[in-house]
Design a protein around this motif. Structure first.
Motif, PDB file in Angstrom:
ATOM      1  N   LEU A 130       0.839  -1.190   0.000  1.00 20.91           N
ATOM      2  CA  LEU A 130       0.000   0.000   0.000  1.00 20.91           C
ATOM      3  C   LEU A 130       0.876   1.242   0.000  1.00 20.91           C
ATOM      4  O   LEU A 130       1.672   1.460   0.904  1.00 20.91           O
ATOM      5  N   PRO A 131       0.775   2.089  -1.030  1.00 23.11           N
ATOM      6  CA  PRO A 131       1.631   3.281  -1.067  1.00 23.11           C
ATOM      7  C   PRO A 131       1.188   4.295  -0.031  1.00 23.11           C
ATOM      8  O   PRO A 131       0.060   4.329   0.401  1.00 23.11           O
ATOM      9  N   SER A 132       2.100   5.157   0.354  1.00 25.30           N
ATOM     10  CA  SER A 132       1.778   6.190   1.330  1.00 25.30           C
ATOM     11  C   SER A 132       0.951   7.275   0.679  1.00 25.30           C
ATOM     12  O   SER A 132       0.819   7.342  -0.537  1.00 25.30           O
ATOM     13  N   LYS A 133       0.352   8.140   1.513  1.00 22.91           N
ATOM     14  CA  LYS A 133      -0.513   9.204   0.998  1.00 22.91           C
ATOM     15  C   LYS A 133       0.260  10.158   0.091  1.00 22.91           C
ATOM     16  O   LYS A 133      -0.314  10.769  -0.803  1.00 22.91           O
ATOM     17  N   ARG A 134       1.581  10.308   0.312  1.00 24.23           N
ATOM     18  CA  ARG A 134       2.366  11.219  -0.515  1.00 24.23           C
ATOM     19  C   ARG A 134       2.440  10.739  -1.954  1.00 24.23           C
ATOM     20  O   ARG A 134       2.683  11.512  -2.861  1.00 24.23           O
ATOM     21  N   LYS A 135       2.243   9.422  -2.178  1.00 26.43           N
ATOM     22  CA  LYS A 135       2.330   8.866  -3.528  1.00 26.43           C
ATOM     23  C   LYS A 135       0.974   8.823  -4.224  1.00 26.43           C
ATOM     24  O   LYS A 135       0.890   8.498  -5.392  1.00 26.43           O
ATOM     25  N   ARG A 163      -7.629  -7.058 -21.240  1.00 26.70           N
ATOM     26  CA  ARG A 163      -8.031  -7.046 -19.839  1.00 26.70           C
ATOM     27  C   ARG A 163      -7.387  -5.840 -19.158  1.00 26.70           C
ATOM     28  O   ARG A 163      -6.168  -5.735 -19.103  1.00 26.70           O
ATOM     29  N   ARG A 164      -8.207  -4.965 -18.636  1.00 28.85           N
ATOM     30  CA  ARG A 164      -7.706  -3.773 -17.946  1.00 28.85           C
ATOM     31  C   ARG A 164      -7.967  -3.902 -16.459  1.00 28.85           C
ATOM     32  O   ARG A 164      -9.080  -4.201 -16.033  1.00 28.85           O
ATOM     33  N   CYS A 165      -6.923  -3.693 -15.664  1.00 30.63           N
ATOM     34  CA  CYS A 165      -7.062  -3.806 -14.221  1.00 30.63           C
ATOM     35  C   CYS A 165      -7.848  -2.615 -13.673  1.00 30.63           C
ATOM     36  O   CYS A 165      -7.628  -1.466 -14.078  1.00 30.63           O
ATOM     37  N   LEU A 166      -8.751  -2.899 -12.747  1.00 31.37           N
ATOM     38  CA  LEU A 166      -9.578  -1.862 -12.136  1.00 31.37           C
ATOM     39  C   LEU A 166      -8.990  -1.332 -10.831  1.00 31.37           C
ATOM     40  O   LEU A 166      -9.610  -0.502 -10.170  1.00 31.37           O
ATOM     41  N   GLY A 167      -7.822  -1.812 -10.461  1.00 24.58           N
ATOM     42  CA  GLY A 167      -7.185  -1.336  -9.249  1.00 24.58           C
ATOM     43  C   GLY A 167      -7.797  -1.925  -7.993  1.00 24.58           C
ATOM     44  O   GLY A 167      -8.222  -3.080  -7.959  1.00 24.58           O
ATOM     45  N   ALA A 168      -7.881  -1.118  -6.929  1.00 22.84           N
ATOM     46  CA  ALA A 168      -8.430  -1.577  -5.658  1.00 22.84           C
ATOM     47  C   ALA A 168      -8.995  -0.384  -4.897  1.00 22.84           C
ATOM     48  O   ALA A 168      -8.587   0.761  -5.110  1.00 22.84           O
ATOM     49  N   ILE A 169      -9.954  -0.657  -4.044  1.00 22.12           N
ATOM     50  CA  ILE A 169     -10.527   0.364  -3.169  1.00 22.12           C
ATOM     51  C   ILE A 169      -9.972   0.129  -1.765  1.00 22.12           C
ATOM     52  O   ILE A 169     -10.114  -0.967  -1.218  1.00 22.12           O
ATOM     53  N   ASN A 204      -7.180   5.602   5.926  1.00 21.46           N
ATOM     54  CA  ASN A 204      -6.421   5.412   7.155  1.00 21.46           C
ATOM     55  C   ASN A 204      -5.269   4.438   6.905  1.00 21.46           C
ATOM     56  O   ASN A 204      -5.493   3.267   6.586  1.00 21.46           O
ATOM     57  N   ASP A 205      -4.034   4.907   7.035  1.00 18.82           N
ATOM     58  CA  ASP A 205      -2.872   4.054   6.772  1.00 18.82           C
ATOM     59  C   ASP A 205      -2.766   2.886   7.741  1.00 18.82           C
ATOM     60  O   ASP A 205      -2.093   1.887   7.452  1.00 18.82           O
ATOM     61  N   ASP A 206      -3.414   2.983   8.886  1.00 21.24           N
ATOM     62  CA  ASP A 206      -3.369   1.897   9.853  1.00 21.24           C
ATOM     63  C   ASP A 206      -4.440   0.839   9.585  1.00 21.24           C
ATOM     64  O   ASP A 206      -4.473  -0.193  10.260  1.00 21.24           O
ATOM     65  N   CYS A 207      -5.304   1.102   8.633  1.00 22.49           N
ATOM     66  CA  CYS A 207      -6.366   0.154   8.277  1.00 22.49           C
ATOM     67  C   CYS A 207      -5.941  -0.638   7.049  1.00 22.49           C
ATOM     68  O   CYS A 207      -5.462  -0.069   6.066  1.00 22.49           O
ATOM     69  N   HIS A 208      -6.096  -1.938   7.087  1.00 23.36           N
ATOM     70  CA  HIS A 208      -5.636  -2.805   5.996  1.00 23.36           C
ATOM     71  C   HIS A 208      -6.772  -3.286   5.098  1.00 23.36           C
ATOM     72  O   HIS A 208      -6.583  -4.216   4.322  1.00 23.36           O
ATOM     73  N   ARG A 209      -7.931  -2.697   5.197  1.00 21.33           N
ATOM     74  CA  ARG A 209      -9.070  -3.184   4.419  1.00 21.33           C
ATOM     75  C   ARG A 209      -8.878  -2.894   2.935  1.00 21.33           C
ATOM     76  O   ARG A 209      -8.518  -1.780   2.538  1.00 21.33           O
ATOM     77  N   VAL A 210      -9.119  -3.907   2.111  1.00 18.51           N
ATOM     78  CA  VAL A 210      -9.024  -3.791   0.656  1.00 18.51           C
ATOM     79  C   VAL A 210     -10.320  -4.321   0.062  1.00 18.51           C
ATOM     80  O   VAL A 210     -10.725  -5.449   0.349  1.00 18.51           O
ATOM     81  N   ILE A 211     -10.966  -3.528  -0.773  1.00 20.29           N
ATOM     82  CA  ILE A 211     -12.253  -3.885  -1.366  1.00 20.29           C
ATOM     83  C   ILE A 211     -12.079  -4.078  -2.865  1.00 20.29           C
ATOM     84  O   ILE A 211     -11.381  -3.298  -3.527  1.00 20.29           O
ATOM     85  N   ARG A 212     -12.730  -5.092  -3.389  1.00 23.57           N
ATOM     86  CA  ARG A 212     -12.657  -5.383  -4.817  1.00 23.57           C
ATOM     87  C   ARG A 212     -13.598  -4.446  -5.584  1.00 23.57           C
ATOM     88  O   ARG A 212     -14.794  -4.407  -5.319  1.00 23.57           O
ATOM     89  N   PRO A 270      -2.636  -3.141  -3.535  1.00 19.39           N
ATOM     90  CA  PRO A 270      -2.727  -4.469  -2.910  1.00 19.39           C
ATOM     91  C   PRO A 270      -3.722  -5.360  -3.635  1.00 19.39           C
ATOM     92  O   PRO A 270      -4.567  -4.887  -4.408  1.00 19.39           O
ATOM     93  N   ARG A 271      -3.613  -6.625  -3.387  1.00 19.82           N
ATOM     94  CA  ARG A 271      -4.533  -7.583  -3.987  1.00 19.82           C
ATOM     95  C   ARG A 271      -5.917  -7.503  -3.331  1.00 19.82           C
ATOM     96  O   ARG A 271      -5.999  -7.355  -2.109  1.00 19.82           O
ATOM     97  N   PRO A 272      -6.983  -7.588  -4.131  1.00 22.69           N
ATOM     98  CA  PRO A 272      -8.325  -7.626  -3.527  1.00 22.69           C
ATOM     99  C   PRO A 272      -8.454  -8.809  -2.585  1.00 22.69           C
ATOM    100  O   PRO A 272      -8.006  -9.920  -2.889  1.00 22.69           O
ATOM    101  N   ALA A 273      -9.048  -8.571  -1.426  1.00 21.53           N
ATOM    102  CA  ALA A 273      -9.153  -9.642  -0.438  1.00 21.53           C
ATOM    103  C   ALA A 273     -10.150 -10.705  -0.853  1.00 21.53           C
ATOM    104  O   ALA A 273     -10.015 -11.872  -0.492  1.00 21.53           O
ATOM    105  N   HIS A 274     -11.164 -10.311  -1.634  1.00 20.49           N
ATOM    106  CA  HIS A 274     -12.217 -11.245  -2.022  1.00 20.49           C
ATOM    107  C   HIS A 274     -11.909 -11.832  -3.390  1.00 20.49           C
ATOM    108  O   HIS A 274     -11.837 -11.112  -4.385  1.00 20.49           O
TER     109      HIS A 274
END
Length: 435
Positions: free
Chosen positions: A37-42, A138-144, A148-156, A207-211
């Motif tokens: 997960l990149p930092s907010k500066r990136k 195939r185009r990647c849609l990224g991740a949501i 919060n940098d301390d939160c690790h939640r990743v949504i597809r 990051p990889r989608p968790a689901h």
């Protein structure tokens, strides 16, 4: 993000860069999402770069490196039983050729990234070489992810933009806002008769989608082994672990997190138990039983190098011959072919439809299974269509004329040539019978 995390992130990006010849199948199922997960500066730069998603064409080799190779399944081994090197998380710049057997064994090069697929009307999946292949992208849609940098939640991300916008309107479970990490990664698939040339461009900066949505071929084989070994075990028993002499066995949830859902496990189990022997005398016997149990539904069939099976009910046939011409643009026939409907990638579902005035909608008039997309395949479909129209015209005591066969079709030279050949064949045979 800490300095240690930045170092780990750089190391991970370096490790996942794949060479041009092989896919390195690392499968870090439990890798830390926070590390990538990149930092907010990136973030500002990430969003800016993502808008430059590459859509340039990919140069093809002058010849197919595998033109002289043939790969056959011996002893009735299914393609799903083959161990094919394929990472469902492709990353980095690489190119690789996959035979039709390998494509089938990897579920058409299935990926776990959130992607959207698009294509064009040029080329054909039945082309004998790469130069005439069918291209898809195939185009990647990224991740949501969470602000919060301390939160690790990743949504597809969902595939539609409007649905993604609704996802972003929700708050994270921690109370912070969500934002979308865009990705400029794209892959190109060139499909032709011998297989697929797969080219992947770019690195995933998210990051990889968790689901995960689907089982890989390896996971599917592992589940099949458990289900076939314990055919009477229900979804709950498979999830807990089938009882043995020394207590419960392995839970299928250890195979994939997808199988933790009992309803999904029930569906996968049902699919495995319904798998029967493919091909050979078994298929011919089942085909004969189906034809006997549904008389008149199969109106034409040819099995061989060019295999086409045309299907139609009397209600479908009746709609193709009208009493009058409507004033709106709903006259004639519309023909098209659907790729990907059947399990075999090269097989097509050819459909010809006509407008049903009583139903105020378009209604299929003839379905055809086809094991290819050549002019010879389309000729059989259209010949079955013309024969059915002539049969219905005779039932309605109408004259068989050229106007009954008028219609619209896809931008396919093979389809157009097949229509012409079928038209000539129909009238030649008809004149011989009436002579």
């Amino acid at each position: 993000m800490s300095e240690d995390h930045r170092t780990q992130h750089k190391a991970k990006r370096k490790h996942t860069a794949l060479d041009h010849d092989h896919l390195k199948t690392s499968n870090p199922e439990h890798a830390s999402l926070h590390d990538s997960l990149p930092s907010k500066r990136k973030r500002a730069k990430t969003l800016q770069d993502s808008r430059r998603a590459s859509d340039t064409d990919v140069s093809l080799p002058d010849n197919d490196a595998r033109d002289d190779e043939t790969q056959e399944l011996a002893g009735g081994v299914r393609s799903s039983d083959l161990a094919v090197e394929w990472d469902p998380w492709p990353d980095g710049d690489f190119k690789r050729h996959f035979s039709q057997i390998e494509v089938s064994a990897t579920k058409h090069l299935q990926v776990h990234w959130a992607t959207v697929t698009s294509g064009d009307s040029k080329g054909s999946s039945d082309s004998p070489n790469l130069q005439g292949s069918k291209r898809s992208r195939r185009r990647c849609l990224g991740a949501i992810v969470c602000q919060n940098d301390d939160c690790h939640r990743v949504i597809r991300p969902k595939t539609k933009s409007s649905h993604i916008e609704r996802q972003l309107q929700d708050q994270c479970q921690c109370g912070a806002s969500l934002y979308r990490m865009m990705c400029n990664t794209v892959s190109f698939l060139y499909t032709y008769r011998k297989g697929i040339l797969f080219e992947h461009r770019g690195h995933h900066n998210h990051p990889r989608p968790a689901h995960v949505l689907r089982l890989t071929s390896l996971e599917d084989r592992q589940l099949e082994t458990v289900v076939t070994g314990h055919p009477n075990a229900g979804p709950l028993a498979l999830l807990v672990g089938v009882p043995g002499l020394h207590g419960p066995g392995q839970s299928v949830a250890e195979i994939s997190s997808i199988l933790m859902n009992k309803d999904r496990l029930r569906a996968e189990r049902h699919s495995i138990k319904n798998r029967g022997p493919k091909g050979g005398d078994g298929f011919i016997a089942e085909f004969a039983v189906f034809d006997r149990e549904h008389p008149g539904f199969i109106v034409y069939s040819q099995i061989g190098d060019v295999s086409v099976i045309s299907m139609q009910t009397s209600e479908m046939r009746a709609q193709m011959v009208k009493d009058s011409i409507d004033g709106e643009a709903v006259n004639g026939l519309v023909s098209d072919a659907a790729h990907g409907y059947w399990k075999q990638h090269n097989s097509l579902l050819i459909v010809t439809s006509s407008y049903a005035p009583d139903l105020h909608c378009w209604m299929p008039g003839l379905f055809s299974y086809s094991n290819g997309a050549s002019a010879a395949h389309y000729e059989i479909h259209f010949y079955a269509l013309f024969s059915a129209i002539a049969h219905e015209a005779r039932e309605q005591t109408k004259a068989v004329q050229d106007e009954l066969f008028g219609g619209v079709m896809d931008f396919s030279e093979a389809e157009r040539a097949g229509f012409i050949q079928a038209f000539i064949r129909f009238w030649r045979i008809r004149k011989t019978l009436l002579a």
